[in-house]
Motif scaffolding. Structure first.
Motif, PDB file in Angstrom:
ATOM      1  N   LYS A  61       7.190 -13.831  -2.132  1.00 25.28           N
ATOM      2  CA  LYS A  61       7.059 -14.149  -3.551  1.00 25.28           C
ATOM      3  C   LYS A  61       8.187 -13.504  -4.354  1.00 25.28           C
ATOM      4  O   LYS A  61       8.744 -14.108  -5.256  1.00 25.28           O
ATOM      5  N   PHE A  62       8.546 -12.297  -3.982  1.00 28.12           N
ATOM      6  CA  PHE A  62       9.667 -11.615  -4.628  1.00 28.12           C
ATOM      7  C   PHE A  62      10.909 -12.495  -4.559  1.00 28.12           C
ATOM      8  O   PHE A  62      11.644 -12.641  -5.531  1.00 28.12           O
ATOM      9  N   ASP A 104      17.604  -5.409  -1.190  1.00 32.04           N
ATOM     10  CA  ASP A 104      17.420  -6.110  -2.458  1.00 32.04           C
ATOM     11  C   ASP A 104      16.088  -5.724  -3.090  1.00 32.04           C
ATOM     12  O   ASP A 104      16.003  -5.405  -4.272  1.00 32.04           O
ATOM     13  N   PHE A 105      15.036  -5.776  -2.270  1.00 35.47           N
ATOM     14  CA  PHE A 105      13.714  -5.437  -2.797  1.00 35.47           C
ATOM     15  C   PHE A 105      13.662  -3.986  -3.240  1.00 35.47           C
ATOM     16  O   PHE A 105      13.213  -3.670  -4.335  1.00 35.47           O
ATOM     17  N   VAL A 106      14.144  -3.109  -2.371  1.00 31.43           N
ATOM     18  CA  VAL A 106      14.105  -1.679  -2.689  1.00 31.43           C
ATOM     19  C   VAL A 106      14.895  -1.404  -3.978  1.00 31.43           C
ATOM     20  O   VAL A 106      14.418  -0.703  -4.871  1.00 31.43           O
ATOM     21  N   GLY A 107      16.094  -2.013  -4.084  1.00 38.37           N
ATOM     22  CA  GLY A 107      16.950  -1.774  -5.252  1.00 38.37           C
ATOM     23  C   GLY A 107      16.320  -2.279  -6.539  1.00 38.37           C
ATOM     24  O   GLY A 107      16.357  -1.604  -7.571  1.00 38.37           O
ATOM     25  N   GLU A 108      15.724  -3.477  -6.516  1.00 40.10           N
ATOM     26  CA  GLU A 108      15.185  -4.044  -7.755  1.00 40.10           C
ATOM     27  C   GLU A 108      13.823  -3.447  -8.112  1.00 40.10           C
ATOM     28  O   GLU A 108      13.549  -3.171  -9.271  1.00 40.10           O
ATOM     29  N   ARG A 109      12.979  -3.252  -7.104  1.00 40.44           N
ATOM     30  CA  ARG A 109      11.658  -2.690  -7.383  1.00 40.44           C
ATOM     31  C   ARG A 109      11.784  -1.269  -7.936  1.00 40.44           C
ATOM     32  O   ARG A 109      11.022  -0.860  -8.798  1.00 40.44           O
ATOM     33  N   ILE A 157       7.770   2.821   1.636  1.00 40.37           N
ATOM     34  CA  ILE A 157       8.330   2.570   0.312  1.00 40.37           C
ATOM     35  C   ILE A 157       8.050   1.147  -0.156  1.00 40.37           C
ATOM     36  O   ILE A 157       7.772   0.876  -1.324  1.00 40.37           O
ATOM     37  N   ILE A 158       8.072   0.196   0.778  1.00 40.79           N
ATOM     38  CA  ILE A 158       7.761  -1.186   0.412  1.00 40.79           C
ATOM     39  C   ILE A 158       6.280  -1.329   0.086  1.00 40.79           C
ATOM     40  O   ILE A 158       5.896  -1.948  -0.912  1.00 40.79           O
ATOM     41  N   ILE A 159       5.432  -0.728   0.927  1.00 41.28           N
ATOM     42  CA  ILE A 159       3.986  -0.812   0.696  1.00 41.28           C
ATOM     43  C   ILE A 159       3.623  -0.208  -0.661  1.00 41.28           C
ATOM     44  O   ILE A 159       2.909  -0.810  -1.454  1.00 41.28           O
ATOM     45  N   LEU A 160       4.134   0.987  -0.924  1.00 40.07           N
ATOM     46  CA  LEU A 160       3.843   1.634  -2.208  1.00 40.07           C
ATOM     47  C   LEU A 160       4.363   0.775  -3.358  1.00 40.07           C
ATOM     48  O   LEU A 160       3.719   0.657  -4.395  1.00 40.07           O
ATOM     49  N   GLY A 161       5.523   0.169  -3.142  1.00 38.53           N
ATOM     50  CA  GLY A 161       6.115  -0.663  -4.183  1.00 38.53           C
ATOM     51  C   GLY A 161       5.240  -1.845  -4.558  1.00 38.53           C
ATOM     52  O   GLY A 161       5.254  -2.310  -5.702  1.00 38.53           O
ATOM     53  N   ILE A 162       4.470  -2.348  -3.594  1.00 34.21           N
ATOM     54  CA  ILE A 162       3.614  -3.506  -3.856  1.00 34.21           C
ATOM     55  C   ILE A 162       2.230  -3.071  -4.343  1.00 34.21           C
ATOM     56  O   ILE A 162       1.688  -3.624  -5.288  1.00 34.21           O
ATOM     57  N   PHE A 163       1.667  -2.054  -3.678  1.00 35.40           N
ATOM     58  CA  PHE A 163       0.261  -1.724  -3.924  1.00 35.40           C
ATOM     59  C   PHE A 163       0.049  -0.601  -4.936  1.00 35.40           C
ATOM     60  O   PHE A 163      -1.071  -0.329  -5.323  1.00 35.40           O
ATOM     61  N   TYR A 164       1.109   0.102  -5.330  1.00 39.50           N
ATOM     62  CA  TYR A 164       0.944   1.192  -6.281  1.00 39.50           C
ATOM     63  C   TYR A 164       1.951   1.015  -7.403  1.00 39.50           C
ATOM     64  O   TYR A 164       3.126   1.334  -7.259  1.00 39.50           O
ATOM     65  N   GLU A 172       3.071  -7.240 -10.937  1.00 45.18           N
ATOM     66  CA  GLU A 172       1.923  -8.120 -11.143  1.00 45.18           C
ATOM     67  C   GLU A 172       2.248  -9.529 -10.681  1.00 45.18           C
ATOM     68  O   GLU A 172       1.408 -10.221 -10.117  1.00 45.18           O
ATOM     69  N   ASP A 173       3.480  -9.941 -10.921  1.00 42.92           N
ATOM     70  CA  ASP A 173       3.875 -11.298 -10.553  1.00 42.92           C
ATOM     71  C   ASP A 173       3.914 -11.508  -9.033  1.00 42.92           C
ATOM     72  O   ASP A 173       3.474 -12.539  -8.543  1.00 42.92           O
ATOM     73  N   ILE A 174       4.436 -10.511  -8.282  1.00 43.80           N
ATOM     74  CA  ILE A 174       4.516 -10.743  -6.833  1.00 43.80           C
ATOM     75  C   ILE A 174       3.147 -10.657  -6.167  1.00 43.80           C
ATOM     76  O   ILE A 174       2.980 -11.067  -5.032  1.00 43.80           O
TER      77      ILE A 174
END
Lengths: 89, 568
Positions: free
Chosen positions: B97-98, B105-110, B470-477, B556-558
């Motif tokens: 979805k991102f 890319d995800f790490v940098g933008e999130r 870091i990815i998990i926390l970025g999505i769930f927290y 919220e969007d992803i």
């Protein structure tokens, strides 16, 4: 979509994921590692049960878990009307 | 036809197929090159992911490892499949979805931070290079054994093939060649397994043959027989374990989490059209992987039984031809310690008397490769294994090279150093980076640093202790901020890397369970590194400012598959 519905959707999602991960943990870390010797007392065909979970059973359960997740989430998406539209990229 | 003629034919045909596919699927844009234009079907992505993931290690080494480790080998089976459950439930749908191109890319933008992006780029490149060197080496070994060319020549041929479809086709070319490679490798793995299962147990399906009684009319179950053989010769019983429970637990966790954090696997889920396709293709991927992974332990048990039965107490003068073939490679050897002209194979747990000296040394890697010969299967089956091993190694190598090339052209050049370059220039840099990466990987394949095997533990440990949490926390927290993320990644990596470096390189003699922290081996330490990463990230984020409003909106969007505005 209003925030309360969004929250409800996310809560259901987390519930599904939580339940599936408990099963995931139980078969892999529980049956195949922590309690493998106890389960090995049970036999079926030529297998000891713990050994079977460690080298066969867990993998079958993993595959099943993902397909159950796909089914549950597609149903949830439709229920909350958040599924992607046709051609939606 | 002889083995070699068959091998040349099958390898040539499979290579022609890969090149044909590559020419048909050339990349025209950066989106084609990075994510195959987001246009891959879930089924095709499932197969491509399976081939991408199953490397020379899965195809060649895993059954051999299990064959010698018995139940202790389960860590690989559990670890390398269980990670897909995490990937499917916690990562794949949200990253799709991102909808960007790479993991950095995800790490940098999130985490709204170029520093976080750079840390991610360094990790991605390091993980991928360590992994790809092993693949190139695998290609070289297969070539040298089956086609009797020099390892160097073998590696160069492999490089040329990968160069062709990775540089021209990018992700698009790689995806469709991986689909073909999956078909080749699974066929090559299953055919000998089915043959051997029938010969040994009379059961067509190896997964069932594994638990059947032997076909010799004795009525003994295969696994009971194997336990007996192992014990008689002074090995531990096949279905029992020797490793500590906590260590097994940690190794499994590190492999699972590492799997879910490997960038070349994650990136595959960027290539499908929709979120629901990402979920479904994770299911297909694990299904296709499970076919090989549930067969491997059966192959391991069959091979162990056949190996002991054919070798132990056989006079060398009557040794089968395959034994002498493999002796030439130095991977299998016999030393007549008691000068009786008979080969004896013993483990070290029995009482050592003069009559119980082990005379056989065997490299685990030959189990899968020699298995068809040991079971006296037809020549074309033996040749098929070579083609399958090459498919496994090449498909994984291509996926890894793509990660390296996109990390450089997209994350380093376009996003940090040279933001003004056009799309055409970016595509050119992507191709150049892919080409350079192939050459460096080939160099490591020909001149392997002596520590390739040790370094694999590194790749998983680093993926587990850096990306995954870091990815998990970025999505769930939602509250996780850049300060927490960077501090978490850095401490996680530093802890894991220094533990592995200490025991593997600085002080290898101390590498035993007495010196390990809580009895956790360097292979399993990544799981502790992950916990440290999470703890530090949470603590630091509590005392530093929350992430900006637009980042919280993005999270919220992803979390929902469709777009929020459409779904009133």
């Amino acid at each position: 979509m209003d925030t309360s519905r969004l929250k409800a959707y996310w809560r259901m999602n987390l519930t599904y994921v939580g339940i599936l991960l408990i099963i995931w943990f139980t078969v892999s870390y529980g049956f195949s590692i922590l309690f493998v010797n106890q389960l090995d007392q049970v036999r079926f065909a030529g297998f000891k049960l713990g050994f079977w979970f460690a080298q066969q059973g867990s993998i079958y359960v993993f595959v099943l878990l993902i397909f159950v997740y796909v089914f549950l989430m597609n149903r949830l998406d439709r229920k909350f009307g958040v599924a992607e539209k046709q051609g939606d990229r | 036809m002889g083995i070699q003629a068959w091998t040349y034919t099958l390898v040539f045909l499979s290579f022609a197929l890969y090149i044909g596919i590559a020419i048909r699927s050339r990349a025209k844009s950066t989106s084609d090159f990075y994510v195959a234009g987001n246009d891959v079907s879930p089924l095709a992505n499932g197969m491509a992911t399976a081939a991408d993931w199953m490397s020379a290690a899965s195809f060649i080494s895993m059954a051999g490892l299990i064959s010698f480790m018995g139940r202790d080998g389960s860590v690989y089976l559990l670890g390398w499949t269980g990670g897909y459950v995490l990937l499917a439930l916690l990562l794949a749908p949200y990253l799709r979805k991102f909808g960007k191109f790479t993991v950095p890319d995800f790490v940098g933008e999130r985490y709204y931070s170029q520093a976080a992006r750079l840390v991610a780029v360094v990790c991605a490149i390091f993980i991928s290079f360590t992994y790809v060197a092993g693949q190139m080496r695998g290609v070289g070994v297969v070539f040298s054994r089956f086609l009797e060319v020099d390892i160097t020549v073998g590696v160069i041929i492999g490089m040329a093939i990968v160069f062709f479809y990775a540089v021209i086709g990018g992700m698009k070319g790689i995806t469709y060649t991986q689909v073909a490679q999956y078909c080749v490798l699974i066929f090559a793995y299953m055919v000998p397994a089915i043959f051997i299962s029938i010969l040994l147990t009379g059961n067509v399906i190896p997964q069932f043959g594994f638990g059947s009684s032997l076909a010799d009319g004795s009525g003994t179950y295969l696994l009971d027989k194997l336990d007996q053989l192992n014990r008689d010769l002074g090995f531990h019983a096949y279905t029992s374990g020797t490793k500590g429970t906590l260590d097994v637990f940690c190794i499994t966790a590190a492999l699972m989490v590492g799997t879910a954090g490997l960038p070349h696997v994650i990136i595959r889920f960027f290539t499908v059209r929709k979120v629901r396709d990402a979920r479904l293709s994770a299911g297909y991927a694990l299904l296709f992987i499970a076919i090989l992974y549930t067969t491997a332990p059966a192959v391991a048990a069959f091979a162990r039984t056949n190996f002991i039965n054919t070798i132990h107490n056989t006079p060398y003068s009557e040794a089968p031809q395959w034994f002498k073939n493999w002796q030439k490679t130095g991977l299998l050897d016999w030393e007549d310690k008691n000068s009786d002209g008979v080969m004896q194979y013993f483990g070290d747990t029995g009482e050592q008397s003069a009559s119980q000296q082990n005379e056989i040394t065997v490299d685990r890697d030959i189990i899968v490769l020699a298995n068809p010969e040991i079971a006296k299967l037809p020549n074309w089956v033996i040749a098929l294994v070579a083609a399958g091993g090459l498919a496994a190694a090449l498909s994984t190598a291509a996926g890894l090279l793509l990660v390296i090339s996109t990390s450089i052209s997209h994350d380093l050049l376009k996003k940090v150093l040279m933001p003004k370059i056009t799309e055409r220039q970016e595509l050119l840099y992507a191709r150049l980076a892919a080409g350079a990466a192939v050459i460096i990987a080939g160099y490591f394949g020909i001149n392997p640093p002596g520590f390739v095997a040790q370094v694999v533990a590194f790749a998983f440990g680093l993926a587990a202790s850096s990306f995954f949490p870091i990815i998990i926390l970025g999505i769930f927290y939602k509250r996780m901020n850049k300060e927490g993320a960077i501090a978490g990644m850095v401490t996680g990596i530093l802890f894991t890397a220094s533990y592995i470096i200490y025991f593997k390189f600085i002080n290898p003699t101390a590498n035993n369970s007495e010196n390990w922290l809580f009895g956790i081996s360097p292979e399993g330490i990544g799981s502790l590194g992950m916990l440290i990463n999470v703890t530090v990230a949470l603590l630091v984020s509590k005392v530093t400012p929350a992430p900006p409003e637009e980042i919280q909106k993005m999270i919220e969007d992803i979390r929902i598959p469709g777009s929020a505005s459409e779904t009133v």
